[in-house]
Scaffold this active site. Structure first.
Site: not given
Length: 397
Positions: A208, A306
């Site tokens: 990314n 997460l």
């Protein structure tokens, strides 16, 4: 809060110098003794008489003042303080400190001491964004200097952007955190930062577009508030902050292992831009073009770090903060992500073309909590980090 603490306040030459009068008042009210030092340029914006009256002490200005040298001496002056505060820290003062120059009293004091230093920068937005200033900032941070601000807003010169001196109350808070251990003293916080690189073959990878600047700023802000930070970073383009435990990783699987190994923690902030997919089996040799067409890449999903940390369990942190980088419907998608992942907060931002946020120096975020969405104004990434760290400290109090 600062009873019996001695602050050596170096006032740089800039229009923001007038705010140091309020800072001195706040410091004295908090119980600190303030010894003021002014550069020659600072005296063009605020009078030594005003500074001395509020501080209750004489103002030092000249490196070659025989009376001052006989009574105190510039070397001793820089070493009797508990903290040296530079406000405003001009581009010139930052450059001198970063390069180790000592041509006047202010720069000599910064060089001739091992006392902790806190700088509050203030300058024109173009000066702040200039590569030279950013290099000096990085070097000073590497030398252990901590920073508060600058804020984003309108300048006296008519321009808008990062470069405004942090408000005196925010500088006071940063001083208190640096001297007293801060509201997060004794708290362990995990911060992830940067991208992950998922190898395709020995020379190619999936990643990314993340510099790691925001995660680094958050870790630095948490350290200023006294937190014990484990900093799990992918291959970012910015250096890790001082005062953290650094765990360097390359891939999402490695990041997951590092995060789980760092548990337990009172809070976890997942600012890293983790690649969603990886190649099932990376090539041992570089893939070559062939007449048979394009190679097929068998992609598999990376672990959801997460969601894993947010899941109920004995080691779940009291506060789990995720990030959501979106290009459309930011608030709706981030709200859905918070519920889907099970985390407490989501920091959402718009990274679509034209925003300049991905890889830039500013951010405009929306904080998503169980109470709803809170839009924050566009500000420097350091200012975003300070605000988030303060909210985290309040939540853990």
């Amino acid at each position: 809060m600062l009873h019996d603490k001695r602050i050596l306040l170096i006032i740089g030459g800039g229009i923001a110098a007038y705010k140091t009068l309020e800072l001195i008042r706040l410091l004295r009210t908090a119980g600190a003794a303030v010894t003021p030092v002014m550069t020659r340029a600072a005296a063009e914006f605020v009078t030594p008489l005003s500074v001395s009256a509020l501080a209750g002490e004489k103002v030092y200005t000249d490196l070659f003042d025989l009376t001052d040298e006989a009574e105190m001496g510039h070397i001793q002056l820089s070493r009797v303080a508990d903290l040296i505060v530079v406000a405003p820290a001009t581009a010139d003062l930052m450059a001198k400190a970063a390069q180790g120059l000592a041509g006047d009293l202010a720069s000599t004091l910064l060089l001739a001491t091992d006392t902790p230093v806190l700088m509050a920068p203030a300058m024109n937005v173009r000066m702040w964004d200039h590569p030279a200033t950013q290099r000096n900032l990085t070097r000073l941070q590497g030398d252990g200097v901590t920073f508060v601000g600058p804020d984003v807003g309108d300048m006296a010169c008519g321009e808008h952007g990062p470069g405004r001196l942090a408000e005196p109350a925010a500088i006071l808070s940063a001083i208190g955190a640096r001297l007293t251990g801060g509201p997060l003293a004794g708290r362990h916080v995990i911060v992830t930062s940067g991208p992950t690189h998922e190898p395709i073959d020995p020379v190619r990878y999936i990643a990314n577009r993340s510099s790691g600047a925001q995660g680094t700023a958050i870790a630095r802000a948490l350290v200023r508030l006294g937190a014990d930070v484990t900093f799990v970073t992918g291959p970012a383009t910015v250096a890790p902050p001082e005062g953290v435990t650094v765990k360097r990783v390359e891939t999402a699987l490695q990041m997951q292992d590092a995060v789980l190994a760092a548990m337990p923690a009172q809070a976890a902030v997942f600012a890293a831009a983790v690649a969603d997919w990886r190649v099932a089996t990376a090539g041992a040799q570089k893939m070559k073009k062939t007449v048979d067409g394009l190679p097929a890449l068998d992609l598999v999903e990376n672990p959801d770090i997460l969601a894993a940390v947010s899941a109920p369990g004995p080691q779940r942190p009291r506060l789990v903060v995720g990030f959501a980088a979106e290009t459309q419907d930011v608030t709706r998608l981030a709200t859905e992500k918070r519920l889907r992942k099970g985390c407490d907060w989501i920091v959402a931002n718009d990274v679509s073309d034209g925003t300049g946020i991905m890889g830039g120096t500013e951010n405009a975020v929306t904080l998503i909590t169980a109470d709803g969405a809170e839009d924050w104004p566009r500000m420097g990434k350091d200012a975003v980090a300070d605000r988030l760290a303060q909210r985290l400290a309040e939540a853990l109090a």
